[in-house]
Scaffold this motif. Sequence first.
Motif, PDB file in Angstrom:
ATOM      1  N   ALA A 103       0.835  -1.209   0.000  1.00  0.00           N
ATOM      2  CA  ALA A 103       0.000   0.000   0.000  1.00  0.00           C
ATOM      3  C   ALA A 103       0.866   1.253   0.000  1.00  0.00           C
ATOM      4  O   ALA A 103       0.552   2.250  -0.666  1.00  0.00           O
ATOM      5  CB  ALA A 103      -0.927  -0.012   1.217  1.00  0.00           C
ATOM      6  N   VAL A 104       1.972   1.230   0.751  1.00  0.00           N
ATOM      7  CA  VAL A 104       2.897   2.370   0.780  1.00  0.00           C
ATOM      8  C   VAL A 104       3.504   2.577  -0.611  1.00  0.00           C
ATOM      9  O   VAL A 104       3.606   3.714  -1.096  1.00  0.00           O
ATOM     10  CB  VAL A 104       4.021   2.139   1.815  1.00  0.00           C
ATOM     11  N   ILE A 110       1.312   6.942  -6.779  1.00  0.00           N
ATOM     12  CA  ILE A 110       0.277   7.979  -6.893  1.00  0.00           C
ATOM     13  C   ILE A 110       0.878   9.349  -6.638  1.00  0.00           C
ATOM     14  O   ILE A 110       0.565  10.336  -7.319  1.00  0.00           O
ATOM     15  CB  ILE A 110      -0.873   7.709  -5.904  1.00  0.00           C
ATOM     16  N   PHE A 111       1.765   9.400  -5.662  1.00  0.00           N
ATOM     17  CA  PHE A 111       2.414  10.654  -5.308  1.00  0.00           C
ATOM     18  C   PHE A 111       3.253  11.196  -6.462  1.00  0.00           C
ATOM     19  O   PHE A 111       3.279  12.407  -6.718  1.00  0.00           O
ATOM     20  CB  PHE A 111       3.297  10.417  -4.084  1.00  0.00           C
ATOM     21  N   ILE A 112       3.963  10.293  -7.143  1.00  0.00           N
ATOM     22  CA  ILE A 112       4.777  10.708  -8.288  1.00  0.00           C
ATOM     23  C   ILE A 112       3.878  11.281  -9.382  1.00  0.00           C
ATOM     24  O   ILE A 112       4.171  12.332  -9.963  1.00  0.00           O
ATOM     25  CB  ILE A 112       5.589   9.512  -8.828  1.00  0.00           C
ATOM     26  N   ILE A 113       2.767  10.597  -9.647  1.00  0.00           N
ATOM     27  CA  ILE A 113       1.818  11.065 -10.665  1.00  0.00           C
ATOM     28  C   ILE A 113       1.246  12.432 -10.282  1.00  0.00           C
ATOM     29  O   ILE A 113       1.156  13.341 -11.108  1.00  0.00           O
ATOM     30  CB  ILE A 113       0.683  10.041 -10.861  1.00  0.00           C
ATOM     31  N   VAL A 313       9.172   7.529  -1.274  1.00  0.00           N
ATOM     32  CA  VAL A 313       8.087   6.760  -0.656  1.00  0.00           C
ATOM     33  C   VAL A 313       8.099   5.320  -1.158  1.00  0.00           C
ATOM     34  O   VAL A 313       8.087   4.359  -0.382  1.00  0.00           O
ATOM     35  CB  VAL A 313       6.719   7.412  -0.945  1.00  0.00           C
ATOM     36  N   SER A 314       8.138   5.158  -2.484  1.00  0.00           N
ATOM     37  CA  SER A 314       8.143   3.818  -3.069  1.00  0.00           C
ATOM     38  C   SER A 314       9.456   3.091  -2.817  1.00  0.00           C
ATOM     39  O   SER A 314       9.480   1.879  -2.589  1.00  0.00           O
ATOM     40  CB  SER A 314       7.872   3.905  -4.583  1.00  0.00           C
ATOM     41  N   LEU A 315      10.571   3.821  -2.840  1.00  0.00           N
ATOM     42  CA  LEU A 315      11.867   3.211  -2.567  1.00  0.00           C
ATOM     43  C   LEU A 315      11.915   2.658  -1.147  1.00  0.00           C
ATOM     44  O   LEU A 315      12.421   1.557  -0.912  1.00  0.00           O
ATOM     45  CB  LEU A 315      12.982   4.236  -2.771  1.00  0.00           C
ATOM     46  N   THR A 323       6.502   4.995   5.011  1.00  0.00           N
ATOM     47  CA  THR A 323       6.711   6.175   4.178  1.00  0.00           C
ATOM     48  C   THR A 323       7.921   7.014   4.574  1.00  0.00           C
ATOM     49  O   THR A 323       8.035   7.473   5.711  1.00  0.00           O
ATOM     50  CB  THR A 323       5.463   7.071   4.223  1.00  0.00           C
ATOM     51  N   ILE A 324       8.819   7.224   3.614  1.00  0.00           N
ATOM     52  CA  ILE A 324       9.965   8.123   3.804  1.00  0.00           C
ATOM     53  C   ILE A 324       9.532   9.522   3.400  1.00  0.00           C
ATOM     54  O   ILE A 324       8.946   9.721   2.336  1.00  0.00           O
ATOM     55  CB  ILE A 324      11.173   7.668   2.970  1.00  0.00           C
ATOM     56  N   THR A 325       9.842  10.480   4.245  1.00  0.00           N
ATOM     57  CA  THR A 325       9.380  11.849   4.014  1.00  0.00           C
ATOM     58  C   THR A 325      10.423  12.854   4.490  1.00  0.00           C
ATOM     59  O   THR A 325      11.360  12.495   5.227  1.00  0.00           O
ATOM     60  CB  THR A 325       8.048  12.098   4.748  1.00  0.00           C
ATOM     61  N   ALA A 326      10.271  14.100   4.083  1.00  0.00           N
ATOM     62  CA  ALA A 326      11.187  15.156   4.512  1.00  0.00           C
ATOM     63  C   ALA A 326      11.039  15.400   6.007  1.00  0.00           C
ATOM     64  O   ALA A 326       9.922  15.421   6.524  1.00  0.00           O
ATOM     65  CB  ALA A 326      10.902  16.437   3.731  1.00  0.00           C
ATOM     66  N   PHE A 327      12.167  15.591   6.698  1.00  0.00           N
ATOM     67  CA  PHE A 327      12.157  15.778   8.145  1.00  0.00           C
ATOM     68  C   PHE A 327      12.321  17.249   8.515  1.00  0.00           C
ATOM     69  O   PHE A 327      13.212  17.936   7.998  1.00  0.00           O
ATOM     70  CB  PHE A 327      13.289  14.968   8.789  1.00  0.00           C
TER      71      PHE A 327
END
Length: 460
Positions: A103-104, A110-113, A313-315, A323-327
């Motif tokens: 799901a992640v 989806i985020f890339i799109i 995120v996908s990586l 989910t990997i995100t900006a900190f």
Amino acid sequence: MDRFFHLRERGTSVGTEILAGLTTFMTMAYILFLNPNILSVTGMDKSAVFFATAVGAGLVTILMGLVANIPVALAPGMGLNAYFAVIAASKGGMMSWQVALGAVFISGIIFIILTVTKIRQLLVVAVPDALKMAITVGIGLFITLIGLKTGQITGVQYVGGPSQNAIAGGGTPVLQFFEWNILLTNFTQNRGALLTIIGLIIIAVLMALRVRGALLIGILLTTVIGIPMGQTDLSKLTQTPMLPSAEHLAVGQLDIMGAIHMGLIEVVAVFTFVELFDTFGTLIGTTNKAGLLKGPEGEKTLGRAMLVDATGVSLGALLGTSTITAFVESASGVAEGGRTGLTAITTGVLFLLATFLLAPIAAVIPDSATAPALIIVGVLMIQAVRNIDFVDPVKGIPAFLTIALMPFTYSIANGISAGIVFYVLLAALRNVFTKEKEPIHWLMWILAVLVVLRYIFLGV
């Protein structure tokens, strides 16, 4: 190097950038110990999660430095890792951790799109600021509740037990008033809870004294204190290899088809929606503080940063983490003078080095040492509440429901859903029956309809 990173143009130097990168790493390295403890409740191997956290944070942060040339570091985000743990918990979760990783991954695509088509930027504009702030606050309370539970400070007492209560659709116990109570533990008998309190005091004092890396230092000191208390198992130091064996790694073990077959629309939507605002606020705040958003070049820089973030995120899912995100801790590096991607690359390299140097240490850290950090993260996130206008009911009521429902229903999705529906409802009625006008973006109408349909056809 100066030509690639534009060091002189941005008024910085190699030495300053490396120091800024080290500062950023120190302020966010706590995630290396916190994330494995959180995701391990799903049945995932702690050492495998540590590997995915360190390698994922390292690679994506380096990519951010090379592609976007900004001093922003990334790692598995707080809030979304807690949500991941809840939905994929080994006991009572709605899916396996492999499906949750699927799901992640889908949310990342989806985020890339959304980023490439610039719909992402449109969504950020569509949602009112009050709801954006409320989402942050609600997730903060959600994380705090998890910290109180994992730190054994609170527990639930059932009067008669949930098995004696009526079962609602979906197998959920319907508890009547006074059939359950949230209680404080007995600290004289519960050493794990006592260690959590000690850790909470340590981190709070360090933060009050403005000590950099307070969360990381607090986790490590609490772990040491836990040795004579019998809460820290030092035998794991020798039992844990520098790298987990291949069979324990979660790399490539995501179940994308399982996520598709389960129709995890709500789960994917939550991952996407929360990441949308979390990252946008962090990127805008950090790059603006560094003075990198001026003019057309600033817009291009932000666009590249968003694309790297979406790819991460996908990586991260492929490597085996949430989910990997900006900190937001990246701001500490900016405060030390970081202005280019060299700061991010320095931080990323340190995360990669940590993969080989800190794995055994991560294995011995008990839940009672990371739980205080979760509680403090809640403190940091709830600060956004000061930007919400609770005096105006159209903004205040949806914001309050968003905040309250996340911890009280143990669901980020419920909080976001309530906020969207009540904002559109109240704003529309104000526009019809009063002279005051509250702007409602057309996307908010679509989101509200989707939320209502979800509860009608899918239940809660």
